[in-house]
Design an enzyme around this catalytic site. Structure first.
Site, short mmCIF file in Angstrom:
data_model
loop_
_atom_site.label_atom_id
_atom_site.label_comp_id
_atom_site.label_asym_id
_atom_site.label_seq_id
_atom_site.Cartn_x
_atom_site.Cartn_y
_atom_site.Cartn_z
N THR A 1 -10.64 -6.83 -4.44
CA THR A 1 -12.04 -6.99 -5.22
C THR A 1 -12.94 -5.24 -5.09
O THR A 1 -14.01 -5.33 -5.21
CB THR A 1 -13.29 -7.78 -3.34
OG1 THR A 1 -12.97 -8.03 -2.58
CG2 THR A 1 -12.60 -9.55 -4.81
N ARG B 1 -0.05 7.43 -2.62
CA ARG B 1 0.91 8.63 -2.73
C ARG B 1 2.42 8.97 -2.37
O ARG B 1 2.75 9.89 -2.56
CB ARG B 1 0.54 8.14 -0.80
CG ARG B 1 -0.89 8.92 -0.39
CD ARG B 1 -1.26 8.26 1.28
NE ARG B 1 -1.64 6.49 1.00
CZ ARG B 1 -1.20 5.82 2.24
NH1 ARG B 1 -1.35 6.08 3.52
NH2 ARG B 1 -2.38 4.70 1.87
N ASP C 1 0.03 -1.03 -0.44
CA ASP C 1 0.26 -0.01 -0.42
C ASP C 1 0.82 1.45 -0.32
O ASP C 1 1.98 1.09 0.50
CB ASP C 1 -1.24 0.00 1.07
CG ASP C 1 -2.30 1.02 1.41
OD1 ASP C 1 -2.30 1.84 0.28
OD2 ASP C 1 -2.75 1.53 2.31
N GLY C 2 0.23 2.05 -0.49
CA GLY C 2 0.93 3.81 -0.37
C GLY C 2 1.31 3.70 -1.76
O GLY C 2 2.07 4.89 -2.40
N ASN C 3 1.23 2.82 -2.77
CA ASN C 3 1.59 3.60 -4.03
C ASN C 3 1.47 4.71 -4.48
O ASN C 3 1.95 5.35 -5.10
CB ASN C 3 1.26 2.52 -5.17
CG ASN C 3 2.03 1.52 -5.45
OD1 ASN C 3 2.64 0.63 -4.64
ND2 ASN C 3 1.46 0.40 -6.16
N ARG D 1 2.08 -3.68 6.61
CA ARG D 1 1.52 -3.12 6.15
C ARG D 1 2.52 -1.92 6.08
O ARG D 1 2.86 -1.14 7.35
CB ARG D 1 -0.02 -3.00 6.61
CG ARG D 1 -0.39 -1.43 5.47
CD ARG D 1 -2.19 -1.88 5.29
NE ARG D 1 -2.81 -1.09 4.59
CZ ARG D 1 -3.65 -1.10 4.05
NH1 ARG D 1 -4.72 -2.24 5.52
NH2 ARG D 1 -4.09 -0.29 3.37
N ASN E 1 -10.71 -2.98 -4.69
CA ASN E 1 -9.94 -1.25 -5.79
C ASN E 1 -11.22 -1.50 -6.93
O ASN E 1 -10.35 -0.51 -7.92
CB ASN E 1 -8.98 -2.12 -6.26
CG ASN E 1 -7.48 -2.06 -4.47
OD1 ASN E 1 -6.61 -2.45 -4.55
ND2 ASN E 1 -8.27 -1.08 -4.14
N SER F 1 -8.32 -4.36 5.43
CA SER F 1 -8.49 -4.04 4.05
C SER F 1 -8.84 -5.01 2.84
O SER F 1 -8.56 -5.32 2.13
CB SER F 1 -7.12 -3.34 2.81
OG SER F 1 -6.97 -1.39 4.01
C1 IPE Z 1 -5.79 -3.15 0.50
O1 IPE Z 1 -5.61 -1.26 -0.04
C2 IPE Z 1 -5.50 -3.13 -1.01
C3 IPE Z 1 -4.13 -3.57 -1.54
C4 IPE Z 1 -3.22 -3.85 -1.33
C5 IPE Z 1 -3.72 -4.24 -3.14
P1 IPE Z 1 -6.25 -0.14 -0.40
O2 IPE Z 1 -5.55 1.01 -0.56
O3 IPE Z 1 -7.73 -0.72 -1.22
O4 IPE Z 1 -6.38 -0.19 1.14
P2 IPE Z 1 -7.93 0.89 1.70
O5 IPE Z 1 -8.69 1.64 0.86
O6 IPE Z 1 -6.44 1.89 2.08
O7 IPE Z 1 -8.47 0.26 3.03
C1 IPE Z 2 -1.86 -0.45 -2.91
O1 IPE Z 2 -1.44 1.16 -3.46
C2 IPE Z 2 -1.89 -0.59 -4.74
C3 IPE Z 2 -3.34 -0.84 -4.88
C4 IPE Z 2 -4.38 -1.07 -4.10
C5 IPE Z 2 -3.41 -1.33 -6.89
P1 IPE Z 2 -2.58 2.87 -3.62
O2 IPE Z 2 -3.15 3.14 -4.69
O3 IPE Z 2 -3.58 2.29 -1.95
O4 IPE Z 2 -1.74 3.92 -2.67
P2 IPE Z 2 -2.22 5.25 -1.83
O5 IPE Z 2 -2.98 4.33 -0.84
O6 IPE Z 2 -3.72 5.18 -2.62
O7 IPE Z 2 -1.12 5.91 -1.23
MG MG Z 3 -4.16 2.31 -0.34
#
Ligand code: IPE
Ligand code: IPE
Ligand code: MG
Length: 234
Positions: free
Chosen positions: A61, A19, A15-17, A182, A63, A190
């Site tokens: 599911t 941002r 997570d965090g890509n 995480r 996303n 999540s």
């Molecule tokens: C969880 O991250 C899903 C993946 C890393 C693939 P999200 O960014 O979708 O989760 P939430 O929305 O912050 O709970």
């Molecule tokens: C996780 O990074 C990757 C996926 C859920 C596909 P995010 O896209 O959720 O990155 P943030 O949380 O918005 O920074």
């Molecule tokens: Mg995220």
């Protein structure tokens, strides 16, 4: 008290890509690309550190709720990464794609199924990749599968135990999930491996996934080694 130095199976919530990209005034999909590179590196770091198995949360599911261009970008990236995944599978990595793959285009699905099949004897490392995965959907599917077995007469309801249930999970061939990592600062599952994480240890990190480094994995492993796991005992 049970202590074991190394987790047998780690779950990574990548997570965090978004941002990470935003901080650089770049589109979110730029962050997903960096994140995919870190995914490849992390498999190698796990192997170097002696971890046997890891599952990576790549697409949930939920996303699908994201803007169409982001979803298409992620799927495009997956299509591009299939050859890298195949190359890794030739280095004795077993790949298991978990989630409902029927949502993806036929070419992607065929490649993923083929990689799973051809890598299934690889014993160097087991890499789970969660694609269109949701823990609630997984549990619901298990309930449906067991119901069908009851209807066909293969089993009766009183035969349903936790062990039988676990045999229906996508992770049936994985060692127990010992640790969930995480990054990104969020402290929640999540919908990731919710059954499997019942007694997992959690390490939450403030780093964004594209910045995740081997030292972060080493830190998480050190944390894990220092935890006292009681599993309800004393
Ligand atoms: C969880 O991250 C899903 C993946 C890393 C693939 P999200 O960014 O979708 O989760 P939430 O929305 O912050 O709970
Ligand atoms: C996780 O990074 C990757 C996926 C859920 C596909 P995010 O896209 O959720 O990155 P943030 O949380 O918005 O920074
Ligand atoms: Mg995220």
């Amino acid at each position: 008290m049970e202590t074991s130095a190394l987790p047998r199976h780690i779950g990574f919530i990548m997570d965090g890509n978004g941002r990470w990209a935003k901080k650089r005034a770049m589109p979110r999909n730029f962050g997903h690309k960096q994140g995919a590179d870190v995914f490849k590196k992390t498999i190698n770091w796990c192997r170097e550190l002696g971890v046997q198995a890891a599952t990576f949360y790549a697409f949930s599911t939920e996303n699908w709720k994201r803007p169409k261009d982001e979803v298409n970008g992620i799927i495009g990236l997956l299509r591009q990464y299939i050859k890298d995944i195949r190359a890794m599978s030739r280095e004795n990595v077993r790949f298991v794609f978990i989630g409902d793959l029927s949502a993806f285009d036929e070419d992607i699905r065929a490649d993923l199924l083929d990689i799973m099949e051809t890598s299934k004897e690889n014993a160097g490392f087991t890499a789970g990749v969660a694609l269109n995965y949701g823990g609630r959907a997984e549990i619901t599917n298990c309930a449906a599968a067991l119901s069908r077995k009851c209807l066909s007469g293969e089993i009766t309801p009183d035969m349903i135990t936790e062990e039988l249930f676990e045999r229906e999970l996508y992770t049936r061939d994985f060692p127990p999930l010992d640790l969930v990592i995480r990054p990104s600062g969020e402290q929640r599952l999540s919908n990731f491996l919710i059954w499997q994480a019942a007694y997992a240890e959690f390490v939450f990190l403030d780093v964004l996934w594209p910045d995740f480094k081997k030292k972060d994995l080493e830190y998480a492993l050190k944390e894990f080694a220092g935890r006292s796991r009681r599993f309800g005992g004393v």
